[in-house]
Enzyme design. Structure first.
Site, PDB file in Angstrom:
ATOM      1  N   TRP A  53       0.813  -1.234   0.000  1.00 42.81           N
ATOM      2  CA  TRP A  53       0.000   0.000   0.000  1.00 42.81           C
ATOM      3  C   TRP A  53       0.841   1.277   0.000  1.00 42.81           C
ATOM      4  O   TRP A  53       0.421   2.309   0.507  1.00 42.81           O
ATOM      5  CB  TRP A  53      -0.945   0.021   1.206  1.00 42.81           C
ATOM      6  CG  TRP A  53      -1.689  -1.242   1.407  1.00 42.81           C
ATOM      7  CD1 TRP A  53      -2.653  -1.786   0.598  1.00 42.81           C
ATOM      8  CD2 TRP A  53      -1.541  -2.163   2.504  1.00 42.81           C
ATOM      9  NE1 TRP A  53      -3.096  -2.983   1.110  1.00 42.81           N
ATOM     10  CE2 TRP A  53      -2.429  -3.237   2.274  1.00 42.81           C
ATOM     11  CE3 TRP A  53      -0.745  -2.183   3.646  1.00 42.81           C
ATOM     12  CZ2 TRP A  53      -2.539  -4.315   3.144  1.00 42.81           C
ATOM     13  CZ3 TRP A  53      -0.861  -3.257   4.511  1.00 42.81           C
ATOM     14  CH2 TRP A  53      -1.748  -4.297   4.264  1.00 42.81           C
ATOM     15  N   HIS A  54       2.017   1.211  -0.601  1.00 43.25           N
ATOM     16  CA  HIS A  54       2.892   2.384  -0.668  1.00 43.25           C
ATOM     17  C   HIS A  54       2.900   2.989  -2.073  1.00 43.25           C
ATOM     18  O   HIS A  54       3.898   3.566  -2.498  1.00 43.25           O
ATOM     19  CB  HIS A  54       4.316   2.016  -0.235  1.00 43.25           C
ATOM     20  CG  HIS A  54       4.415   1.573   1.194  1.00 43.25           C
ATOM     21  ND1 HIS A  54       5.579   1.059   1.736  1.00 43.25           N
ATOM     22  CD2 HIS A  54       3.503   1.567   2.198  1.00 43.25           C
ATOM     23  CE1 HIS A  54       5.366   0.754   3.014  1.00 43.25           C
ATOM     24  NE2 HIS A  54       4.111   1.055   3.312  1.00 43.25           N
ATOM     25  N   PHE A  55       1.779   2.880  -2.779  1.00 40.74           N
ATOM     26  CA  PHE A  55       1.718   3.409  -4.139  1.00 40.74           C
ATOM     27  C   PHE A  55       1.780   4.935  -4.121  1.00 40.74           C
ATOM     28  O   PHE A  55       1.365   5.587  -3.162  1.00 40.74           O
ATOM     29  CB  PHE A  55       0.469   2.909  -4.868  1.00 40.74           C
ATOM     30  CG  PHE A  55      -0.834   3.161  -4.158  1.00 40.74           C
ATOM     31  CD1 PHE A  55      -1.570   4.304  -4.412  1.00 40.74           C
ATOM     32  CD2 PHE A  55      -1.359   2.238  -3.252  1.00 40.74           C
ATOM     33  CE1 PHE A  55      -2.779   4.542  -3.778  1.00 40.74           C
ATOM     34  CE2 PHE A  55      -2.566   2.448  -2.611  1.00 40.74           C
ATOM     35  CZ  PHE A  55      -3.282   3.607  -2.869  1.00 40.74           C
TER      36      PHE A  55
END
Length: 545
Positions: free
Chosen positions: A479-481
């Protein structure tokens, strides 16, 4: 006798002290009943100095700072984090991410790469749904971003006083720490927020009682008389002036409440007032496009009037790939979220969790087969691989189509292969192998991980023997987009949108690479950092252009 002193600094300090007391003695504690309101209570029109779209990881600290001397409104499409017990406590982490309801705080999306992902839909943004690991960006990252180191340090400290805590390290996390050191991820850096090579225990936004603290808590710094927060307020469009021959200027926004009623907010008169997008790496480029700023041919295909043909909006989308090994454990292991990280010198970051594997892999209960499950995973830094985002409709509630192109750049794939060699040493360490079943082997663990439904990509049996294939087949998101509104492509170094006036973007959509091992600390820091800078610019009389 004390040496004589210039009275001016003393007077200035006293004046500032009085100002500080006036502003912050009236600070309100969460859940902010005086200024946080359901958008259904909003008037049909409103006027503000700053309109902040998105009350997330950057938007909340940004608004808190700006409210010191300006009228601010936050428009947040989600609800409050304080009424949901799954958000409020670490034990609810997986339940939040697997909540399929249409108003869930975590909105599921699946990239065209076949990887499950989530975007936040709640005040506090990603800090209200993530695993809580708190760590800063490296000094090198700060330098490349062109940020002022002293202000960065002050901004981190401002955030940390409110939402960062020293975790009580759980037995599984302690084993991972020992396994990292045993595998040669050195030195042992103890407990620190700093990004340095080696093994460390980081901070957490969960306190010692497991209570989550989010960016929304930073609104306790806000001046309650100068701020309004509307939740369940979905912005549909930013409005621009259309005077012939003149540069376009943002002057307002249209939002709808949960009942579908339309509301308008406008900037007060004056060149220093601005709209600031802080809607995240999907929301900010999506809303720019919905408002007419983006690739002209794509906007026209959706029937959107073009305000500015800007082909770089939605480009440069990246997501850091996470690969790992799932361990069916013969020992009872308490649930824990990441508290320890191994920062290798090749840019591969190793973390671990257990009891919440389903949140990462969409694992069904049946697939557990009665095992206690633990996972050791590694994240590729950067990454170099880039993709893009496209609108699928004109409805801001719909997810855009996103392609991250995981491992399309061979440098990322090479880093994953090298990193998995280190990760296998960690999993095979004495500290962690004692959790294995006696008949387990490294090969059987790789095959077991491949058997788990974790994404929609083809799973090759040969991947257990080929780490390049393994990286491609088992990739999931951490979830580090980021990306989509990057500096020098869509915004300048003050985060002003190129080609229009009175509009900025302040969030992770402006990043080329994710900061540190986990980005939330730096995104909150950036919100406070830019709030400070914008106020200084306002005091100097600079226009929001």
């Amino acid at each position: 006798m004390a040496p004589s002193q210039n009275p001016i600094p003393t007077i200035a300090t006293a004046v500032f002290g009085i100002f500080f007391l006036i502003v912050f003695s009236t600070a309100e504690k969460a859940p902010y009943s005086s200024f946080a309101k359901n958008a259904t209570s909003a008037p049909s029109t409103g006027h503000y100095d700053y309109i902040i779209i998105g009350g997330g990881t950057a938007g909340c600290p940004l608004a808190a700072m700006l409210s010191a001397s300006a009228k601010v409104v936050i428009l947040e499409r989600g609800g409050l984090p304080y009424t949901d017990p799954n958000i409020a406590h670490a034990s609810g982490f997986a339940r939040t991410l697997t909540d399929p309801s249409p108003d869930s705080a975590a909105q599921l999306f699946i990239s065209t790469d076949g990887v499950f992902n989530h975007r936040a839909r709640v005040l506090g943004g990603g800090t209200a749904i993530n695993a809580g690991f708190y760590t800063r960006a490296s000094r090198e990252y700060v330098g490349r971003a062109g940020w002022e180191p002293r202000l960065v340090e002050a901004s981190y400290e401002w955030v940390e006083r409110k939402v960062a805590f020293r975790p009580r390290v759980r037995p599984w996390q302690g084993a991972v720490r020992e396994g990292l050191l045993e595998a040669g991820v050195l030195p042992d850096n103890g407990y620190t927020y700093e990004h340095v090579d080696g093994t460390k225990t980081g901070g957490s936004t969960f306190d010692q009682n497991g209570i989550r603290h989010t960016a929304a808590d930073l609104l306790e710094h806000a001046h309650p008389n100068n701020i309004t927060v509307y939740f369940h307020a979905t912005v549909h469009q930013i409005l621009f002036t259309t005077s012939p021959g003149q540069r376009r200027k943002a002057y307002g926004a249209v939002f709808k409440d949960s009942k579908g009623k339309k509301h308008m907010v406008y900037l007060n008169k004056g060149n220093r007032n601005e709209i600031i997008l802080s809607a995240g790496a999907l929301g900010s480029p999506q809303l720019l496009m919905l408002s007419g700023i983006g690739p002209a041919h794509e906007l026209k295909a959706q029937g959107i009037q073009v305000v500015l043909d800007q082909p770089m909006v939605g480009q440069g989308m990246s997501d850091n790939p996470l690969n790992g090994i799932v361990i069916p454990s013969r020992r009872s292991v308490e649930a824990s979220l990441p508290q320890v990280v191994g920062i290798t010198d090749i840019g591969f970051y190793i973390e671990a969790l257990n009891g919440n594997i389903d949140s990462l892999t969409s694992l069904t209960t049946a697939a557990n087969q009665g095992h206690e499950l633990a996972m050791v995973g590694g994240k590729v830094s950067g990454p170099f691989s880039e993709g893009y985002m496209k609108l699928q409709s004109r409805d801001p509630n719909d997810n855009p189509s996103v392609t991250f192109n995981y491992f399309s750049d061979s440098r990322d794939l090479q880093k994953c292969v090298r990193g998995m060699k280190i990760l296998k040493r960690v999993v095979g360490s004495q500290a962690i192998s004692r959790f294995w079943y006696s008949n387990s082997t490294m090969r059987s663990l790789l095959k077991y991980t491949l058997s788990i439904p974790k994404n929609l990509r083809t799973q090759h049996k040969s991947a257990a023997y080929d780490m390049q294939q393994y990286c491609n087949d088992t990739v999931i998101s951490i979830w580090h987009f980021h990306g989509g509104c990057q500096v020098d492509r869509v915004v300048d170094h003050d985060y002003r949108v190129l080609g229009v006036d009175a509009l900025r973007v302040v969030d992770s959509s402006t990043f080329y690479h994710t900061p540190g091992t986990n980005p939330q600390a730096t995104i909150m820091m950036l919100g406070r950092y830019m709030g400070h800078k914008i106020l200084k610019q306002r005091q100097r009389g600079e226009k929001g252009a």
